[in-house]
Scaffold this active site. Structure first.
Site, PDB file in Angstrom:
ATOM      1  N   HIS A   1       9.888  -4.835   6.791  1.00 58.39           N
ATOM      2  CA  HIS A   1       9.536  -4.728   5.372  1.00 58.39           C
ATOM      3  C   HIS A   1      10.055  -3.449   4.738  1.00 58.39           C
ATOM      4  O   HIS A   1       9.595  -3.038   3.669  1.00 58.39           O
ATOM      5  CB  HIS A   1       8.008  -4.852   5.203  1.00 58.39           C
ATOM      6  CG  HIS A   1       7.497  -6.216   5.558  1.00 58.39           C
ATOM      7  ND1 HIS A   1       6.164  -6.517   5.768  1.00 58.39           N
ATOM      8  CD2 HIS A   1       8.157  -7.392   5.742  1.00 58.39           C
ATOM      9  CE1 HIS A   1       6.042  -7.809   6.074  1.00 58.39           C
ATOM     10  NE2 HIS A   1       7.233  -8.359   6.071  1.00 58.39           N
TER      11      HIS A   1
ATOM     12  N   THR B   1      -2.055  -6.785  13.266  1.00 54.07           N
ATOM     13  CA  THR B   1      -1.582  -7.574  12.117  1.00 54.07           C
ATOM     14  C   THR B   1      -2.471  -8.798  11.938  1.00 54.07           C
ATOM     15  O   THR B   1      -2.899  -9.406  12.929  1.00 54.07           O
ATOM     16  CB  THR B   1      -0.102  -8.005  12.250  1.00 54.07           C
ATOM     17  OG1 THR B   1       0.222  -8.887  11.163  1.00 54.07           O
ATOM     18  CG2 THR B   1       0.199  -8.694  13.568  1.00 54.07           C
TER      19      THR B   1
ATOM     20  N   ASN C   1      -6.302  -6.625  18.419  1.00 51.41           N
ATOM     21  CA  ASN C   1      -6.812  -6.609  17.046  1.00 51.41           C
ATOM     22  C   ASN C   1      -8.318  -6.367  17.086  1.00 51.41           C
ATOM     23  O   ASN C   1      -8.959  -6.592  18.101  1.00 51.41           O
ATOM     24  CB  ASN C   1      -6.510  -7.961  16.359  1.00 51.41           C
ATOM     25  CG  ASN C   1      -6.496  -7.846  14.839  1.00 51.41           C
ATOM     26  OD1 ASN C   1      -7.489  -7.454  14.224  1.00 51.41           O
ATOM     27  ND2 ASN C   1      -5.371  -8.175  14.227  1.00 51.41           N
TER      28      ASN C   1
ATOM     29  N   ALA D   1      -6.589  -0.411  18.510  1.00 50.04           N
ATOM     30  CA  ALA D   1      -5.286  -0.250  19.165  1.00 50.04           C
ATOM     31  C   ALA D   1      -5.142   1.145  19.777  1.00 50.04           C
ATOM     32  O   ALA D   1      -4.562   1.297  20.855  1.00 50.04           O
ATOM     33  CB  ALA D   1      -4.174  -0.496  18.145  1.00 50.04           C
TER      34      ALA D   1
ATOM     35  N   ARG E   1       1.519   6.670  -2.766  1.00 48.52           N
ATOM     36  CA  ARG E   1       1.467   6.213  -1.369  1.00 48.52           C
ATOM     37  C   ARG E   1       2.152   7.220  -0.449  1.00 48.52           C
ATOM     38  O   ARG E   1       1.684   7.523   0.642  1.00 48.52           O
ATOM     39  CB  ARG E   1       2.150   4.853  -1.206  1.00 48.52           C
ATOM     40  CG  ARG E   1       1.286   3.691  -1.662  1.00 48.52           C
ATOM     41  CD  ARG E   1       1.934   2.363  -1.329  1.00 48.52           C
ATOM     42  NE  ARG E   1       1.955   2.081   0.121  1.00 48.52           N
ATOM     43  CZ  ARG E   1       2.594   1.067   0.678  1.00 48.52           C
ATOM     44  NH1 ARG E   1       3.282   0.220  -0.074  1.00 48.52           N
ATOM     45  NH2 ARG E   1       2.574   0.869   1.973  1.00 48.52           N
TER      46      ARG E   1
END
Ligand code: OAD
Length: 247
Positions: free
Chosen positions: A123, A191, A216, A234, A74
């Site tokens: 997160h 999101t 979105n 966005a 990643r």
């Protein structure tokens, strides 16, 4: 762009120009135009990987090498990703608002790379290595083949992100809740608004009087409660909103 969307953007720009306190929640969709895969929908990050094999504390205890290989992969994918116009517009918005709090579910560091300062990473941060023994945290030295070790005590380190079933970083949710409760306007960008507790923050903002603006590609469970949902990319909409603040 439809007239309707253009009018909505103008209205949101005017609301932001008046606002004293602005909060923003972002998710994986804001980084999609930078080439970062989102979690849900086609091409999602977990494709080919069962979440419980790579993103839980149990997985790390069972097979830390597998988990580290996944996160190094990643990280490698992120090395070529750059902030897009949406990240850059938010950094500019921060400069123009008396108070601006950016709360992100993303771990990619692209907001900080774009110049955002007041960022709460709910997160965690994929570029942090956290010691499994003494909890010392260090910035990753890039993508490496060996499992990272703690620079302080030498024990095995783990990625500094929140895995399924884990608590959020200490104080992060409290800070985010205070920020959204104080907000005059809250932007919710990219999101799916299905993962808690992040998703509930927009509802908290709404209940304490903020205008909630969602951006979105498609409606989400938040859309019914948002004051307006701007449907589109966005990276196209955010620069127009910031430009509309000056009109
Ligand atoms: P998701 O993948 O669930 O949702 C991404 C959202 O972005 C979707 O609603 C898309 O429609 C939207 N989207 C995609 N491209 C966009 C674009 N260019 N412009 C605007 N919107 C766009 O990602 P998150 O909501 O961030 O948690 O997922 C939340 C959490 O689920 C993640 O932080 C992760 C995962 O489990 C942890 O890792 C703890």
């Amino acid at each position: 762009m439809t007239d309707n969307l253009a009018q909505q953007i103008e209205r949101v720009g005017a609301q932001l120009a008046q606002a004293q306190v602005v909060a923003c929640m972002t998710g994986a969709g804001i980084s999609a135009e930078s080439g970062v895969a989102t979690f849900r929908g086609g091409g999602g990050l977990w494709e080919g990987h069962r979440v419980e094999d790579v993103a839980t504390p149990q997985a790390f205890a069972r097979d830390p090498e597998l988990v580290w290989r996944f996160y190094q992969m990643r990280r490698e994918g992120l090395l070529t990703c750059r902030p897009n116009p949406a990240h850059i517009a938010l950094a500019e918005l921060e400069q123009r608002c008396p108070r601006f709090d950016l709360i992100t579910q993303n771990v990619d560091g692209l907001h900080q790379a774009a110049g955002s300062r007041n960022v709460t990473a709910l997160h965690g941060d994929i570029w942090i290595d956290r010691c499994t023994a003494c909890t010392h945290e260090q910035r990753a030295v890039g993508v490496v083949a060996d499992m990272p070790r703690c620079a302080s005590c030498g024990a095995l380190a783990r990625p500094g992100i929140v895995w399924f079933g884990e608590m959020l970083p200490p104080g992060a949710l409290e800070h985010a809740a205070e920020a959204v409760s104080a907000a005059d306007v809250m932007l919710v960008i990219g999101t799916s608004s299905v993962v808690q507790p992040a998703a509930s923050l927009a509802l908290m903002a709404k209940s304490t009087g903020a205008v909630v603006v969602e951006i979105n590609l498609e409606p989400t469970p938040l859309s019914a409660s948002a004051d307006v949902t701007l449907l589109g990319q966005a990276g196209e909409i955010m620069p127009q909103i910031v430009a509309a603040m000056s009109q």
